[in-house]
Design a protein around this motif. Structure first.
Motif, PDB file in Angstrom:
ATOM      1  N   VAL A  91       4.939   0.787   0.920  1.00 31.51           N
ATOM      2  CA  VAL A  91       5.084  -0.392   1.602  1.00 31.51           C
ATOM      3  C   VAL A  91       4.987  -1.788   1.474  1.00 31.51           C
ATOM      4  O   VAL A  91       3.277  -1.873   1.169  1.00 31.51           O
ATOM      5  CB  VAL A  91       4.833   0.406   3.362  1.00 31.51           C
ATOM      6  N   TYR A  92       5.702  -2.590   1.851  1.00 40.46           N
ATOM      7  CA  TYR A  92       5.382  -4.502   1.993  1.00 40.46           C
ATOM      8  C   TYR A  92       5.355  -4.472   2.841  1.00 40.46           C
ATOM      9  O   TYR A  92       5.893  -4.567   3.625  1.00 40.46           O
ATOM     10  CB  TYR A  92       6.099  -5.134   0.419  1.00 40.46           C
ATOM     11  N   PHE A  93       4.737  -5.837   2.470  1.00 38.91           N
ATOM     12  CA  PHE A  93       4.417  -7.253   4.022  1.00 38.91           C
ATOM     13  C   PHE A  93       4.596  -8.074   3.528  1.00 38.91           C
ATOM     14  O   PHE A  93       3.566  -8.572   2.892  1.00 38.91           O
ATOM     15  CB  PHE A  93       3.478  -6.757   4.710  1.00 38.91           C
ATOM     16  N   GLY A  94       4.871  -9.392   4.047  1.00 36.42           N
ATOM     17  CA  GLY A  94       4.715 -10.522   3.577  1.00 36.42           C
ATOM     18  C   GLY A  94       5.937 -10.966   4.493  1.00 36.42           C
ATOM     19  O   GLY A  94       6.411 -11.473   5.317  1.00 36.42           O
ATOM     20  N   ARG A  95       5.467 -13.103   3.887  1.00 39.07           N
ATOM     21  CA  ARG A  95       6.585 -13.932   5.098  1.00 39.07           C
ATOM     22  C   ARG A  95       7.592 -14.370   4.034  1.00 39.07           C
ATOM     23  O   ARG A  95       7.984 -14.769   2.899  1.00 39.07           O
ATOM     24  CB  ARG A  95       5.342 -15.236   5.273  1.00 39.07           C
ATOM     25  N   GLY A 142       0.475  -1.305  -0.073  1.00 39.30           N
ATOM     26  CA  GLY A 142       0.523  -0.233  -0.097  1.00 39.30           C
ATOM     27  C   GLY A 142       0.938   1.248  -0.156  1.00 39.30           C
ATOM     28  O   GLY A 142       1.942   1.229   0.984  1.00 39.30           O
ATOM     29  N   SER A 143       0.301   2.632  -0.357  1.00 36.98           N
ATOM     30  CA  SER A 143       0.638   3.399  -0.760  1.00 36.98           C
ATOM     31  C   SER A 143       0.694   4.720   0.914  1.00 36.98           C
ATOM     32  O   SER A 143       1.483   5.128   0.975  1.00 36.98           O
ATOM     33  CB  SER A 143      -0.001   4.864  -1.172  1.00 36.98           C
ATOM     34  N   THR A 144      -0.077   3.478   1.843  1.00 31.71           N
ATOM     35  CA  THR A 144       0.321   4.330   3.060  1.00 31.71           C
ATOM     36  C   THR A 144      -0.491   3.042   3.875  1.00 31.71           C
ATOM     37  O   THR A 144      -0.809   1.830   3.826  1.00 31.71           O
ATOM     38  CB  THR A 144      -1.115   4.991   4.084  1.00 31.71           C
ATOM     39  N   TYR A 145       0.027   3.313   5.582  1.00 27.37           N
ATOM     40  CA  TYR A 145      -0.229   1.765   6.730  1.00 27.37           C
ATOM     41  C   TYR A 145      -1.620   1.550   6.918  1.00 27.37           C
ATOM     42  O   TYR A 145      -2.216  -0.029   6.861  1.00 27.37           O
ATOM     43  CB  TYR A 145      -0.047   1.997   7.659  1.00 27.37           C
ATOM     44  N   ASP A 146      -2.867   2.241   6.241  1.00 26.15           N
ATOM     45  CA  ASP A 146      -3.961   2.088   6.865  1.00 26.15           C
ATOM     46  C   ASP A 146      -4.475   0.908   5.589  1.00 26.15           C
ATOM     47  O   ASP A 146      -4.758   0.302   5.330  1.00 26.15           O
ATOM     48  CB  ASP A 146      -5.255   3.051   6.162  1.00 26.15           C
ATOM     49  N   GLU A 147      -4.187   1.663   3.894  1.00 24.29           N
ATOM     50  CA  GLU A 147      -3.964   0.498   2.395  1.00 24.29           C
ATOM     51  C   GLU A 147      -3.478  -0.832   3.070  1.00 24.29           C
ATOM     52  O   GLU A 147      -4.147  -1.582   2.859  1.00 24.29           O
ATOM     53  CB  GLU A 147      -3.237   1.495   1.903  1.00 24.29           C
ATOM     54  N   LEU A 148      -1.972  -0.753   3.230  1.00 24.54           N
ATOM     55  CA  LEU A 148      -1.332  -1.735   3.353  1.00 24.54           C
ATOM     56  C   LEU A 148      -2.604  -3.139   4.262  1.00 24.54           C
ATOM     57  O   LEU A 148      -2.462  -4.067   4.278  1.00 24.54           O
ATOM     58  CB  LEU A 148       0.078  -1.957   3.866  1.00 24.54           C
ATOM     59  N   HIS A 149      -2.607  -2.166   5.410  1.00 21.48           N
ATOM     60  CA  HIS A 149      -3.360  -3.756   6.735  1.00 21.48           C
ATOM     61  C   HIS A 149      -4.939  -3.959   5.792  1.00 21.48           C
ATOM     62  O   HIS A 149      -5.553  -4.751   6.713  1.00 21.48           O
ATOM     63  CB  HIS A 149      -3.677  -1.839   8.401  1.00 21.48           C
ATOM     64  N   PHE A 168       8.727  -3.941   4.699  1.00 21.65           N
ATOM     65  CA  PHE A 168       9.258  -3.246   3.924  1.00 21.65           C
ATOM     66  C   PHE A 168       8.712  -1.812   3.173  1.00 21.65           C
ATOM     67  O   PHE A 168       8.439  -2.119   2.480  1.00 21.65           O
ATOM     68  CB  PHE A 168      10.045  -3.733   2.597  1.00 21.65           C
ATOM     69  N   GLU A 169       9.046  -0.364   3.435  1.00 21.21           N
ATOM     70  CA  GLU A 169       9.167   0.489   3.613  1.00 21.21           C
ATOM     71  C   GLU A 169       9.980   1.031   2.459  1.00 21.21           C
ATOM     72  O   GLU A 169      11.414   1.254   2.609  1.00 21.21           O
ATOM     73  CB  GLU A 169       9.202   1.592   4.651  1.00 21.21           C
ATOM     74  N   GLU A 170       9.530   1.728   1.765  1.00 20.32           N
ATOM     75  CA  GLU A 170      10.201   2.325   0.655  1.00 20.32           C
ATOM     76  C   GLU A 170      10.441   3.965  -0.014  1.00 20.32           C
ATOM     77  O   GLU A 170       9.225   4.208   0.626  1.00 20.32           O
ATOM     78  CB  GLU A 170       9.816   1.154  -0.386  1.00 20.32           C
ATOM     79  N   TYR A 171      11.161   4.704   0.099  1.00 22.08           N
ATOM     80  CA  TYR A 171      11.139   5.754   0.678  1.00 22.08           C
ATOM     81  C   TYR A 171      12.180   6.314  -1.018  1.00 22.08           C
ATOM     82  O   TYR A 171      12.267   5.437  -1.414  1.00 22.08           O
ATOM     83  CB  TYR A 171      11.487   6.707   1.241  1.00 22.08           C
ATOM     84  N   GLU A 172      11.585   7.407  -1.406  1.00 23.09           N
ATOM     85  CA  GLU A 172      11.995   8.259  -2.514  1.00 23.09           C
ATOM     86  C   GLU A 172      13.848   8.350  -2.146  1.00 23.09           C
ATOM     87  O   GLU A 172      14.227   8.149  -1.422  1.00 23.09           O
ATOM     88  CB  GLU A 172      12.070   9.718  -3.227  1.00 23.09           C
TER      89      GLU A 172
END
Length: 455
Positions: free
Chosen positions: A175-179, A83-90, A153-157
């Motif tokens: 931000v990405y999340f996985g196993r 997601g582009s935000t943590y809200d989107e990710l969750h 994983f948080e990716e920044y410019e």
């Protein structure tokens, strides 16, 4: 089982080599990788510059095969959400509960939070981990040897300003999340084949990481030939991956070394692959002993192009037809005769190499070689114009040095019929009727003149 998304975490080096390496190794093991997230060529070109790529695989087994062989892979995660935000990710992560709920009850686990182009404080990492409390993991937290590792994983410019100073604020991108499925075990081979630790090397020896990437492009066929073997950098890596290697060079001194403690065969023993070096012979590829074709599964080489050592072929630089060739007496008749050589212009060498490969390769065999190019004047047609009938371009990856670069070229023989041995004439069938002048023509002269126009 339908393909699933996997997050590939890459080493930040040789980004243009990533996709060709993945495709080569997947083809070697008989499966395909889907790049459905990057169907637009411009999107794919931009994606390889970033540390993460989302690719589709049929299962964990394929991910483990890639990680065991691909040099540029640091780790592979089964992607749960992004997601582009943590809200989107969750929100996305809650929607795939069936993918991770099997690990909730009795599985020991570990959370990691990593920032790319941005430093993350321990407090922020703890806050991020606690934001996943809705997953209700009941197993034991184990930081040393957990059953599963969950990564965020948080990716920044780019965190560097134009003046080179650090931008501590950064610009959050994704931000990405996985196993965690597997770590890239093959990357340790870069240290194993480190040239500085090698028993025998020269000033033109290929660095370990590049020679490993070249070996992967060959798919480590059963029988491989290096016509410009030099000090053997490609022989060690291809032999390590299981190939038998035959090598030749116009200068046998490079292959033998200065004394009995040096040489390719002795250096190969350092990697336990000496038995896979079939033989080494001294000859000019334009006057080679091959009397039959379709011998090799792959040809891999780094032709000399003049930055440290220029290419040579047998013959005299200038021959006057009205005079017989000079006879140079030898001071010691017992010394071996060293025939005269003349420069081998790079664009002619490339065409001759492709023709030789068409003759010597088995059907579907691969030719892998480095080609230097001038950055400002390079065009894709430079490579295409060098191809001949029966040969197809597979991959073209740039290692950029600024005003010039070298391209790792992979070409496949796509025909099954036999071809006669090349004649190595000044004008070969690849160039007949083609007036295009490639950017790599007269590369040596351009390099030492600072890439100014060569008259």
């Amino acid at each position: 089982m339908p393909p699933r998304d996997y997050l590939f975490v890459f080493a930040q080096a040789h980004d243009e080599f990533r996709i060709p390496e993945l495709q080569s190794i997947s083809e070697l093991h008989g499966f395909t990788i889907s790049f459905s997230h990057y169907t637009d060529p411009l999107v794919r070109k931009a994606a390889v510059k970033r540390p993460f790529m989302i690719l589709e695989l049929e299962g964990d087994a394929h991910a483990k095969l890639l990680a065991s062989r691909c040099i540029l892979i640091k780790s592979i995660y089964e992607l749960y959400a992004q997601g582009s935000t943590y809200d989107e990710l969750h929100e996305a992560n809650k929607g795939v509960r069936t993918r991770w709920e099997q690990y909730v009850s009795d599985t020991s686990f570990k959370f990691t939070v990593v920032g790319y182009n941005h430093g993350l404080s321990q407090r922020w990492q703890r806050d991020v981990i606690e934001s996943f409390s809705y997953m209700d993991f009941l197993g034991k937290i184990d930081m040393k040897d957990p059953d599963i590792v969950l990564g965020c994983f948080e990716e920044y410019e780019n965190d560097r300003r134009p003046d080179g100073s650090r931008n501590i604020d950064g610009v959050f991108r994704q931000v990405y999340f996985g196993r965690l499925v597997v770590k890239g075990t093959a990357r340790s081979l870069v240290r194993t084949f480190d040239v500085k630790k090698r028993n025998y090397f020269g000033n033109t020896s290929m660095e370990a990481e590049i020679s490993l990437l070249m070996a992967n492009q060959t798919q480590a066929g059963k029988l491989i030939y290096d016509p410009f073997i030099g000090t053997g950098s490609m022989a060690y890596t291809t032999a390590y991956f299981g190939a038998f290697v035959y090598g030749s060079d116009i200068d046998g001194r490079q292959m033998r070394g200065k004394d009995k403690t040096q040489g390719i065969i002795r250096a190969a023993a350092q990697y336990d692959v000496a038995s896979r070096i079939m033989d080494l012979c001294t000859f000019d590829v334009t006057h080679n002993p091959w009397r039959s074709g379709c011998l090799f599964d792959a040809i891999v080489t780094d032709p000399p192009y003049g930055v440290r050592a220029g290419a040579k072929r047998l013959g005299r630089k200038k021959v006057r037809e009205d005079r017989p060739p000079p006879q140079v007496p030898r001071a010691n008749p017992d010394e071996p005769y060293i025939p005269p050589t003349k420069p081998y212009e790079l664009s002619a060498l490339v065409v001759d190499l492709i023709l030789l490969a068409r003759y010597l390769l088995k059907p579907h065999g691969l030719l892998v070689f480095f080609l230097p190019t001038v950055t400002d004047s390079y065009e894709e047609v430079d490579i295409i114009s060098s191809l001949c009938e029966g040969m197809e371009l597979v991959a073209n990856s740039l290692q950029d040095f600024g005003t010039w670069g070298r391209r790792l070229i992979t070409i496949r023989k796509i025909v099954t019929n036999d071809y006669p041995p090349p004649t190595f004439e000044t004008v070969g069938p690849c160039r007949e009727g083609d007036d295009h002048t490639p950017a790599h023509k007269d590369f040596r002269e351009k390099y030492f003149q600072g890439f100014k126009a060569v008259e």
